[in-house]
Scaffold this motif. Structure first.
Motif, PDB file in Angstrom:
ATOM      1  N   LEU A 147       0.745  -1.196   0.038  1.00 58.69           N
ATOM      2  CA  LEU A 147      -0.054  -0.079   0.050  1.00 58.69           C
ATOM      3  C   LEU A 147       0.927   1.255  -0.005  1.00 58.69           C
ATOM      4  CD1 LEU A 147      -2.973  -1.043   2.420  1.00 58.69           C
ATOM      5  CD2 LEU A 147      -2.838  -0.922   0.104  1.00 58.69           C
TER       6      LEU A 147
ATOM      7  N   LEU B 194       2.366   2.058  -3.393  1.00 57.73           N
ATOM      8  CA  LEU B 194       1.235   2.339  -4.378  1.00 57.73           C
ATOM      9  C   LEU B 194       0.795   3.918  -4.119  1.00 57.73           C
ATOM     10  CD1 LEU B 194      -0.404  -1.063  -5.095  1.00 57.73           C
ATOM     11  CD2 LEU B 194       1.343   0.091  -6.311  1.00 57.73           C
ATOM     12  N   ALA B 195       0.693   3.954  -2.832  1.00 57.74           N
ATOM     13  CA  ALA B 195      -0.144   5.408  -2.611  1.00 57.74           C
ATOM     14  C   ALA B 195       1.271   6.420  -2.628  1.00 57.74           C
ATOM     15  CB  ALA B 195      -0.377   5.467  -0.942  1.00 57.74           C
TER      16      ALA B 195
ATOM     17  N   ALA C  29       1.441   2.952  -9.238  1.00 55.44           N
ATOM     18  CA  ALA C  29       0.274   2.552  -9.412  1.00 55.44           C
ATOM     19  C   ALA C  29       0.001   1.774 -10.900  1.00 55.44           C
ATOM     20  CB  ALA C  29      -0.943   3.225  -9.063  1.00 55.44           C
TER      21      ALA C  29
ATOM     22  N   VAL D 134      -7.790  -3.202  -2.489  1.00 55.83           N
ATOM     23  CA  VAL D 134      -6.719  -2.401  -2.214  1.00 55.83           C
ATOM     24  C   VAL D 134      -6.772  -2.494  -0.610  1.00 55.83           C
ATOM     25  CG1 VAL D 134      -5.541  -0.326  -2.289  1.00 55.83           C
ATOM     26  CG2 VAL D 134      -7.046  -0.984  -4.142  1.00 55.83           C
TER      27      VAL D 134
ATOM     28  N   PHE E 237      -2.284   4.920   3.989  1.00 57.41           N
ATOM     29  CA  PHE E 237      -1.916   4.739   2.684  1.00 57.41           C
ATOM     30  C   PHE E 237      -3.244   4.071   1.986  1.00 57.41           C
ATOM     31  CE2 PHE E 237       2.055   3.655   4.998  1.00 57.41           C
ATOM     32  CZ  PHE E 237       2.734   4.703   4.973  1.00 57.41           C
TER      33      PHE E 237
ATOM     34  N   ALA F 298      -3.743   4.877  -2.282  1.00 55.37           N
ATOM     35  CA  ALA F 298      -3.622   3.829  -3.067  1.00 55.37           C
ATOM     36  C   ALA F 298      -4.993   3.602  -3.736  1.00 55.37           C
ATOM     37  CB  ALA F 298      -2.986   2.814  -2.203  1.00 55.37           C
TER      38      ALA F 298
ATOM     39  N   ASN G 258      -4.983   5.994  -6.470  1.00 55.43           N
ATOM     40  CA  ASN G 258      -4.132   5.643  -7.616  1.00 55.43           C
ATOM     41  C   ASN G 258      -4.335   4.603  -8.495  1.00 55.43           C
ATOM     42  OD1 ASN G 258      -2.721   8.088  -6.878  1.00 55.43           O
ATOM     43  ND2 ASN G 258      -1.054   6.883  -5.992  1.00 55.43           N
TER      44      ASN G 258
END
Length: 343
Positions: A88, A91-92, A98, A119, A136, A140, A143
């Protein structure tokens, strides 16, 4: 003749569309979660064959395991694909990460029928093992949603997160359902985001844990779908605890700005060993009744089938605590623990 032919073709297309809508909206087809934290489990291709042989048309996995995604290609099994909690923060942190994740794990598998991206799973500010991920989840989510939309998949794949019912502060009566005040700051923005994107909230609902936490006040038959039901304050009759918990979640989601947010039950099940009420027979009763009752809808959402995923396909002997090792409905050999039908 051409006009008649065109009208015939148009009528057949319309009929096909109506059939597709009917099939998609009839979400009583119960899926099964496929976890891999066990020894001597079948290979992913054998697992996909087992799903097909038993007419299980939906699967949830908890990470983008490449052999499983390869095995699912062309199977027409609809999939909840999980983003592990440990991913997470990355990706955040930026959109490019992402985008790469979606490219590698979604776009590279055009023959897989992705239904949802989950997610994170059961991230909660109340739990020591997941509280570090709380900040996050929403970025995330955004994204991954942006990456799915940029890929032209926004109409096919919904992006959400899975929560646990321990976030409820009030659950009885179900109409008074509300999240705890100390999780509202975390959950409400997520629910508003889901409302804005048309995605459901994924919820893991376990009457088993509710029962063992309060056996004095909860009847076992009520938890197993075998009671005549109870009348709660307000005069509403609840046949089973699963409906009551789900409706409490609906009430809490509505209070948090998600009046139109649907709930998908992304996990539910009953263990077959590990406690006095965790028996093969109780597991059979719960899961077979769950499949049947998921078709009916709850008192708060009557007549609306409940999209539900049974946890889990197999026992996972590497999980902790011990009770979590015994939720499987199939043995590693592919034989069911007990008769169960997904037709």
């Amino acid at each position: 003749m051409a006009g008649i032919a065109n009208r015939f073709v148009s009528a057949m297309i319309l009929l096909g569309l109506l059939m597709m809508v009917s099939l998609d909206s009839s979400v009583a087809q119960t899926g099964v979660c496929y976890g891999r934290l066990g020894n001597q489990l079948p290979s992913p291709s054998q697992v996909v064959s087992l799903y097909n042989r038993n007419n299980i048309r939906r699967m949830r996995i908890y990470d983008p395991h490449q052999p499983t995604l390869q095995a699912l290609g062309g199977s027409n099994i609809e999939l909840i694909l999980g983003v592990p909690n440990t991913d997470l923060q990355r990706l955040a942190s930026n959109q490019a990460n992402a985008n790469t994740w979606v490219q590698n794990n979604v776009r590279n598998y055009p023959n897989v029928r992705f239904r949802y991206i989950a997610v994170g799973n059961e991230v909660s500010p109340l739990r020591q093992d997941t509280s570090q991920y709380v900040n996050f989840v929403l970025p995330a989510l955004r994204n991954i949603y942006n990456a799915i939309s940029a890929a032209g998949l926004g109409n096919r794949i919904r992006v959400s997160t899975a929560v646990e019912t321990g976030l409820l502060g009030t659950s009885y009566p179900p109409a008074n359902g509300a999240f705890r005040s100390d999780v509202n700051g975390y959950l409400s923005p997520i629910i508003r985001f889901l409302a804005s994107t048309g995605a459901p909230l994924l919820a893991n609902i376990y009457p088993y844990f509710s029962y063992i936490g309060n056996p004095r006040d909860i009847n076992l038959q009520y938890a197993l779908f075998t009671s005549n039901g109870i009348v709660v304050p307000g005069g509403v009759t609840y046949q089973n605890l699963f409906y009551a918990i789900l409706d409490a979640m609906y009430a809490a989601v509505e209070r948090s700005g998600g009046q139109n947010v649907q709930i998908v039950v992304s996990e539910s099940g009953w263990p077959s060993a590990g406690s006095s009420v965790a028996t093969v027979e109780n597991s059979r009763l719960y899961n077979t009744n769950l499949i049947r009752r998921a078709r009916d809808g709850t008192p708060r959402r009557p007549g609306r089938a409940i999209e539900t995923y049974i946890f889990a396909m197999f026992d996972e002997n590497q999980k902790n605590p011990e009770i979590e090792r015994n939720f499987g409905i199939f043995r590693a050999s592919g034989q069911p623990k007990y008769p169960i039908s997904f037709n």
